[in-house]
Design a protein around this motif. Sequence first.
Motif, PDB file in Angstrom:
ATOM      1  N   THR A 298       1.182  -1.090   0.288  1.00 40.34           N
ATOM      2  CA  THR A 298      -0.308  -0.159   0.202  1.00 40.34           C
ATOM      3  C   THR A 298       1.109   1.342  -0.315  1.00 40.34           C
ATOM      4  O   THR A 298       2.546   1.053  -0.183  1.00 40.34           O
ATOM      5  N   LYS A 299       0.385   2.257  -0.371  1.00 41.80           N
ATOM      6  CA  LYS A 299       0.817   3.365  -0.737  1.00 41.80           C
ATOM      7  C   LYS A 299       1.662   3.898   0.705  1.00 41.80           C
ATOM      8  O   LYS A 299       2.563   4.043   1.295  1.00 41.80           O
ATOM      9  N   GLU A 300       0.942   4.013   1.513  1.00 41.05           N
ATOM     10  CA  GLU A 300       1.444   4.372   3.025  1.00 41.05           C
ATOM     11  C   GLU A 300       2.299   3.348   3.997  1.00 41.05           C
ATOM     12  O   GLU A 300       3.854   4.033   4.399  1.00 41.05           O
ATOM     13  N   SER A 301       2.163   2.068   4.027  1.00 37.51           N
ATOM     14  CA  SER A 301       3.545   0.819   4.220  1.00 37.51           C
ATOM     15  C   SER A 301       4.374   1.244   3.739  1.00 37.51           C
ATOM     16  O   SER A 301       5.417   1.167   4.343  1.00 37.51           O
TER      17      SER A 301
ATOM     18  N   ARG B 284       5.658   4.098   2.801  1.00 37.17           N
ATOM     19  CA  ARG B 284       6.112   5.731   2.419  1.00 37.17           C
ATOM     20  C   ARG B 284       6.877   4.736   3.697  1.00 37.17           C
ATOM     21  O   ARG B 284       8.359   5.873   4.025  1.00 37.17           O
ATOM     22  N   ARG B 285       6.229   4.135   4.602  1.00 39.26           N
ATOM     23  CA  ARG B 285       6.826   3.925   5.971  1.00 39.26           C
ATOM     24  C   ARG B 285       8.427   3.132   6.139  1.00 39.26           C
ATOM     25  O   ARG B 285       9.534   3.675   6.616  1.00 39.26           O
TER      26      ARG B 285
ATOM     27  N   ARG C 279      10.473   4.348   2.655  1.00 40.00           N
ATOM     28  CA  ARG C 279      11.028   5.829   2.807  1.00 40.00           C
ATOM     29  C   ARG C 279      11.266   6.334   1.208  1.00 40.00           C
ATOM     30  O   ARG C 279      12.632   7.113   1.236  1.00 40.00           O
TER      31      ARG C 279
ATOM     32  N   TRP D 269       4.809   6.380  -5.661  1.00 40.52           N
ATOM     33  CA  TRP D 269       3.341   5.537  -5.503  1.00 40.52           C
ATOM     34  C   TRP D 269       3.555   4.979  -7.314  1.00 40.52           C
ATOM     35  O   TRP D 269       3.186   4.270  -7.841  1.00 40.52           O
TER      36      TRP D 269
END
Length: 728
Positions: A533-536, A538-539, A542, A549
Amino acid sequence: LEVSMDTWSYFHTCLVSIWLHRFYIYSAVAFGISLWIVVQFTTSRTKRKVGENLLQELGADKVGNGCAPPQAQEVHVAGVKIFYGSQTGTAKRFAKALAEAVTSLNLPVEVINMGDYDPEDGLSEETSSRNICVFLVATYTEGQPPESAAWFCKWLEEAANDFRVGKSFLQGLRYAVFGLGNSAYVDHYNTVGRRMDRWLWMLSASRIMTRAEGDCNVAQSKHGSIEADFEAWRAKFLTRLQALCRGEKQPCTGECKKGKCKSSGKQSKESSDHEHGTSEHENSEAEELFETSSEEEAGGADSVVDVEDLGNIMDHMKKAKVLLLEGAWNAHGVHHFRYQLVCLVDQFLQAKLNCLMIFALFSGYKLIGSHSGVKLCRWTKSMLRGRGGCYKHTFYGIESHRCMEATPSLACANKCVFCWRHHTNPVGTEWRWKMDQPEVILQEAIENHQNMIKQFKGVSGVKAARLEEALRVKHCALSLVGEPIMYPQINRFVRLLHQHGISTFLVTNAQFPEEIRRLEPVTQLYVSVDASTKESLRRIDRPLFKDFWQRFLDSLKALAEKQQRTVYRLTLVKAWNVDELRAYADLISLGKPDFIEVKGVTYCGESSASSLTMANVPWHGEVVSFVQELARLLPDYGIACEHEHSNCVLMAHSKFQVDGEWRTWIDYGRFQELVREHERSGGSRTFSAAEYTARTPPWALFGARERGFDPLDVRFQRKNKARDISGC
């Protein structure tokens, strides 16, 4: 009623009085408690001291020479092992002389040639043997160890700087070091002894006394000759050994830092000298030459720089960079400023990496030109000794001892939380360095790789046939560090590898979709899919790109257009990305990879750049469970192979299962034929992954008894396994 009222009035008066005088009451109670604690502490300390004195008196009565305790008494020193590394025989002669002196103390003693000893198997046993290990080692030409001690020193250096080896690996080993050198060779004086002392300390071994140094230069020798230096040190060593036999502890406050003890006035002085830039020679004037600390080795390109000192170095470099840029702008204008900027960035990054190499974050890492590197993989060393190959050997049939791990680009566009380099390599979103030609990179990479392989000649356990084969590189893993696909000449570089008969395994972090589309055929193309997913993403990754994405999705689409073998590499991080099965399945349908590698994250040690701990590392059983659940969502894929030691499982598309047999291995000869035809046709002759497959052997299959370990080799179980953090 009156009595009752009087009682209540009296009780009320008392309560009021207590409340008004409460601070006095509190103080009295506190004083009483403090007095009781002091009395208890004094009493217990007196009892303990009386007991210790009694034990010492009994020990003095029962131990004749201080080194032969009876059976009923605890054995503090079981024996002494004397290791020597000698070129001309002096260290060997000293070792025998020391052994005779130790024997006179009724202690078992063993003299060992470093060339006949396997440190990987043997040193870990000394952590619990209660032996004292003495290392007598000479410094030979250009600061190198003698030939007989080369492998011993090489292993010790790599173990001290390998994040997979726990920093407490040699905790419990007690040692002393005596170095032999010649101060006439100022740049390399006793460097081997100093480094050995430091590497042992870095692995948590305990010095029983400060390192000593003997000097062949009679004009500078403290005692007039190296023999006299040795005799002076030997007397001190024997005195210290007798004290250890009696159970006496080393006088140390326990506040040791950076390899030296702060409890000694002499060593504190050394620290002060070091901080003020006093040279090594000046320090030797102020103290006995044969007794020096690990941190005295200041100056010189080969000296060890502490992590604490690196910050100061980098601060000076940054200030210099600003001053140079300002000067270039003021004096020469815009165009020269840009030229200076490019050259300076190149020099700055090179200097930064050289600093990192000094304290060995890149252990065994060889820089090539201004932006490339090569490193000897630990699995290469393992297979040289017949101890098994990496997961690529199990999954795809590579010969691990013939694989070169390299990269033409040290820079990366991500700062992943599980990066094993702790983000010490440069980062960037575009090519900013002076470009080296691919012919130069390949030539130097092969030469450096071969030189590292040659160091294993004569090493205990290394198979001669495999050593000879290893000098002829057959595979190249373009996954060492950074983003290889950023290199503008990556296609020429890949073609050169193929022309040398070298297969190519290229890894990209899915941030350069156009470069993936333009990439010419490689043996196997990997894309790292670290989150779904986009958020995971990013985390975990980085990424530096703002549109990371979309770039990620476009890279997967570009991978689907490739006709040769493609792989998704999934790295599982517990509590970060293991609960996204459906999202992973959607990404797999987007990129349509031939294979899916699912691997548990490798813990790389503590780092300010990452919050990961060992709790984030999944067990192999958890990785298998994840893969089994993922396979239920992907009817076109099956579980083909596993490599338990690397905590890795391979899923393969059903098209690689022919007549009920998996064909995940690669026919490397056939691939070279196909790629030559492709090049001769100018690209018009295409070929697919199905044209260069080979049958997967039974031992490599998922569920096999061997769990992915080649039965032709012998699996090595580290005796001190609890202190080792293994990984791929």
